[in-house]
Design an enzyme around this catalytic site. Structure first.
Site, PDB file in Angstrom:
ATOM      1  N   LYS A 457       0.814  -1.216   0.000  1.00  0.00           N
ATOM      2  CA  LYS A 457       0.000   0.000   0.000  1.00  0.00           C
ATOM      3  C   LYS A 457       0.844   1.261   0.000  1.00  0.00           C
ATOM      4  O   LYS A 457       2.028   1.240   0.345  1.00  0.00           O
ATOM      5  CB  LYS A 457      -0.934   0.012   1.209  1.00  0.00           C
ATOM      6  CG  LYS A 457      -0.190  -0.010   2.537  1.00  0.00           C
ATOM      7  CD  LYS A 457      -1.148   0.085   3.709  1.00  0.00           C
ATOM      8  CE  LYS A 457      -0.392   0.083   5.026  1.00  0.00           C
ATOM      9  NZ  LYS A 457      -1.248   0.334   6.183  1.00  0.00           N
ATOM     10  N   HIS A 503      -8.059  -0.919  -3.331  1.00  0.00           N
ATOM     11  CA  HIS A 503      -8.865  -0.147  -2.380  1.00  0.00           C
ATOM     12  C   HIS A 503      -8.224   1.220  -2.264  1.00  0.00           C
ATOM     13  O   HIS A 503      -7.010   1.313  -2.245  1.00  0.00           O
ATOM     14  CB  HIS A 503      -8.812  -0.719  -0.962  1.00  0.00           C
ATOM     15  CG  HIS A 503      -9.155  -2.142  -0.815  1.00  0.00           C
ATOM     16  ND1 HIS A 503     -10.268  -2.552  -0.137  1.00  0.00           N
ATOM     17  CD2 HIS A 503      -8.526  -3.274  -1.212  1.00  0.00           C
ATOM     18  CE1 HIS A 503     -10.311  -3.872  -0.114  1.00  0.00           C
ATOM     19  NE2 HIS A 503      -9.270  -4.343  -0.770  1.00  0.00           N
TER      20      HIS A 503
END
Length: 572
Positions: A457, A503
């Site tokens: 991420k 996401h």
RNA sequence: GCCGGUGUAGCUCAGUGGUAGAGCACUCGAUUCGUAAUCGAGCGGUCGUGCGUUCAAAUCGCAUCACCGGCUCCA
């Protein structure tokens, strides 16, 4: 709405910080020594005043230092004053600070004699072969002075004798004399609970925290900055400006948006929807709860159960208040068969989620139990990942800069242990994130092993008007959910393949972002966000009707206008 | 959840066993006074909640809830 574009023009003046802030030095070697030595002086002072206190650890921090004590008597605010006075005596005595490498066994015996169990534990954990050092305040020749056990309240600060000595097992580094600390450049700030080794199953300790600087001017600048942060506190401003409240009757961590706060939220949401539609997103709405089985499939029930509220019984079935939106977007995806030709699919939702936060952790809008994520999921092909991430970075930059945030810290977090997925796919995803960052030209730090178990991420921290960092935006590549839900698409060759899921959230939590905005602008919102953009103040009753008409016209033009009749009392 | 602190009028707070207070805000009246705070009057509180001690509780005890500072946690 033509007026809105006028209102958003960058030519309009922006509110600036009302208090100019002095630039404080960041943590230098000299400051670290000052702070570390302050921690020792604090511990020495505490043991002079409270001989029954046992010492544990006392490191330096970004702004100062702390020391954790195991002491049967709770320290109160008045004690801090006495301790600080005692510290100044130690500083003024200008005692030498001497490092000594010691032999393990003799030190162990001495710690046993002094009854310092925590230090013994620390000593035991120092790997064999590593040198063991201790630091004396005062002369090493006399060892550590032991003060008689006595009622703490009866103890007067003792004069510092020239032969006074105190030491702590410590790796250093430190200053060479206590007098190198300016007695007016440190302050004790608070006493609070802490656990031994940060573990709540271990002994509860008392942490005394302080701040320390090179000069009294720096201390003053720091205290001014703290004062400025208190002045901007969103809880205080939110109440004063009638923006939001948290109602005791409803429960902690649940936010009520009052009319003026709701106006701002609507502006933010409208802006957000437009920005996302412009960027090729579709908007979704999904429910607030669903069958618990969904959370078992997603893995949340296994991994994050402690953050979820208890399930709700619905006709023999367990239903769950949603802690995340993603499984709902996955279900929406799975309702239809998708072709690779549709990709990338970008689905966004202002989804309100509920998470169990322990009562002691709730904090205004910053930490709540119900909040709205500006969530989105992108379903795409492996070779689209870099472009999609770049798109998210661009959208993030556009949105954050429109809210006045231009300065970020960027973090890339890589594969942790344990984690799911093959090495190939982790490499692909991590490389995609790095490529996107490189194309974007953003500097970033790498947090090795800091990723989620389901994928790497990027996190963004924004810098606010007084220099504080807030983590808001996050972009995560996920291999887990597509696998767990067995998501599919039809590839060009007709085969069924697994899509990649990204996401991302830009504000993170709308509530928290609102809190950050309040503090960033110190309540002085720029015109396009201001809950009241125009206020009319008629000075006499004769102008009342006309003023109301003007307010109506302004409202029809899209301005948030109000009539303030308080001035009318003057002229009848 | 844990440690410590706090909870009195819309807001900021005083009041430690004996009939609930101040300033600001609000309402009414007076005052035509140039950058927040003119004068007077009025409205407003079962003192977070519950149980207990006591002739008597905002005040003491226990429990509970919320908030504050931290710890822990944060998909």
């Amino acid at each position: 709405m033509p007026c809105l574009s006028i209102a958003m023009s960058s030519a309009l003046p922006r509110p600036v910080a009302s208090t100019p802030l002095v630039a404080l030095p960041s943590s230098t070697d000299a400051l670290q020594r000052i702070r570390h030595t302050c921690a020792h002086i604090l511990a020495m002072a505490v043991q002079r005043l409270f001989p029954e206190a046992r010492v544990t650890i006392g490191p330096w921090t970004d702004t100062g230092f702390f020391y954790d004590f195991d002491c049967p008597t709770p320290f109160v605010a008045e004690d801090l004053k006495r301790i600080a006075t005692e510290m100044r005596r130690i500083i003024r005595a200008d005692l030498p600070i001497i490092q000594e490498t010691v032999e393990r066994e003799s030190l162990k015996a001495e710690l046993e004699r002094l009854n310092e169990p925590y230090k013994l534990e620390i000593l035991d954990r120092i790997p064999p072969g590593e040198p063991v050092t201790r630091y004396f305040i005062g002369s090493p020749d006399v060892g550590r002075t032991q003060h008689p056990e006595a009622e703490p309240s009866l103890i007067e600060p003792l004069p510092i004798a020239p032969q006074e000595s105190w030491w702590d097992l410590c790796a250093g580094p430190h200053l060479s004399r206590t007098g190198e600390i300016h007695p007016k450049a440190f302050a004790l700030e608070s006493v609070a609970g802490a656990y031994w080794r940060g573990d709540e199953t271990q002994a509860q300790l008392q942490r005394i925290s302080g701040t320390a600087w090179e000069t009294p001017e720096q201390l003053q600048a720091y205290l001014t900055q703290q004062e400025e942060a208190r002045r901007r506190d969103h809880r205080k401003l939110g109440k004063a400006l009638k923006l939001f409240s948290i109602e005791e009757a409803a429960g902690g961590g649940l936010v009520f948006w009052h009319p003026k706060g709701a106006r701002i939220r609507r502006v933010i949401e409208d802006y957000w929807r437009q920005a996302h539609t412009d960027a090729g997103y579709e908007l979704l709405f999904t429910p607030h709860m669903a069958n618990l089985e969904l959370w078992k499939t997603s893995g949340h029930f296994d991994f994050y159960r402690e953050g979820m509220f208890e399930a709700i019984a619905v006709e023999e079935q367990a239903y769950q208040l949603k802690p995340m939106n993603c499984p709902f977007h996955v279900l929406t995806y799975q309702h239809d068969l998708h072709s690779y030709r549709e990709f990338p699919l970008r689905w966004a939702e202002l989804g309100t989620v509920y998470r169990y936060e322990r009562s002691g952790t709730l904090h205004g809008l910053m930490r709540v139990r119900g909040f709205t994520q500006d969530d989105a999921h992108v379903f795409c092909l492996p070779d689209q990942v870099t472009a999609e991430i770049l798109g998210v970075l661009n959208l993030t930059e556009r949105i954050l800069s429109d809210f006045g945030f231009h300065d970020y810290e960027v973090n890339l977090s890589t594969r942790p242990e344990p984690s799911v997925g093959s090495d190939e796919i982790w490499d692909l995803a991590t490389q995609a994130l790095m490529n996107a960052l490189q194309i974007k030209g953003w500097q970033y730090q790498t947090d090795e092993g800091g990723g989620a178990f389901y994928g790497p991420k990027i996190d963004l921290k924004i810098r606010d008007a007084i220099g504080r960092l807030w983590q808001c935006s996050t972009i995560q590549v996920d291999f887990n959910l597509p696998e767990r839900f067995q998501m599919q698409y039809v590839a060009a060759d007709g085969s069924r393949q697994r899509p990649i899921m990204i996401h991302r959230a830009i504000f993170g939590s709308l509530e928290r972002f609102f809190g950050i905005l309040i503090e960033n602008y110190a309540g002085l919102f720029p015109l396009w966000l201001a809950p009241v953009q125009v206020k009319l103040l008629p000075v006499g009753e004769s102008q009342h009707d006309y003023s109301s008409q003007v307010v109506q016209q302004l409202k029809q033009l899209g301005f948030r206008a109000e009539l303030d009749v308080s001035a009318i009392a003057w002229v009848k």
